[in-house]
Scaffold this motif. Structure first.
Motif: not given
Length: 181
Positions: A91-109
């Motif tokens: 679960e922590e690994k999945a949350a970390a993946s979502e967290s990293a993807a959210a950062v990437a999305s935020e940076l892309n905008s």
């Protein structure tokens, strides 16, 4: 009486000359105003150093707002003395993946401030590299045994590029990695 008239005419002439010279000065001031000064009055000068530092801080804040789960995962996963029950859960690994993807999305905008138009192309490339680094981590976290070497290399390249932009503005190179971890 003659002396009085002579003194009165001298005083009148002095006042007249003074008045004429101040009118000429006013005309000279208006005519001496170069076109560049008028342009400067229209567009206030931007303090690039201040804008760069502000941009850097905002970039770090955007990342920190989204990467808490990723940081927690990396801290647990990097502990060499961790017992099996102390390792990150699925679960922590999945949350970390979502967290990293959210950062990437935020940076892309992320938008580069107008005050940094001379550095815009460099800063856009840097932000793109940071986003790619976080996206690579998000993708790696979906694997059984994630490897962050490529993501860390991309992040380090972005750090180096950011340092060059800061140094060109006569600032010390910052470390976004220290700010966001």
């Amino acid at each position: 009486m003659r002396k009085f008239l002579l003194l009165l005419s001298a005083l009148t002439m002095a006042i007249g000359l003074t008045a004429c010279s101040s009118k000429d000065d006013a005309k000279t001031e208006k005519n001496d105003t170069p076109k560049e000064t008028a342009k400067e009055a229209e567009a206030p000068k931007v303090d690039v150093k201040k804008e760069l530092v502000k941009f850097y801080i905002e970039l770090g804040n955007k990342i920190n707002a989204k990467d808490a789960d990723l940081n927690a995962y990396e801290k647990k996963a990097s502990n060499p003395d961790a017992k099996p029950e102390e390792l990150p859960t699925v679960e922590e690994k999945a949350a970390a993946s979502e967290s990293a993807a959210a950062v990437a999305s935020e940076l892309n905008s992320t938008q580069i401030p107008a005050g940094l138009k001379d550095q815009q192309a460099d800063l856009e490339a840097i932000v793109k590299d940071y986003a790619a680094s976080y996206q690579a981590k998000a993708d790696e976290l979906k694997k059984d045994t994630p490897n962050f070497e490529a993501a860390d290399t991309t992040f380090a390249q972005a750090e180096e590029k950011l340092g060059k932009v800061f140094e060109s503005a006569k600032l010390l190179a910052p470390s976004l990695g220290k700010q966001v971890n």
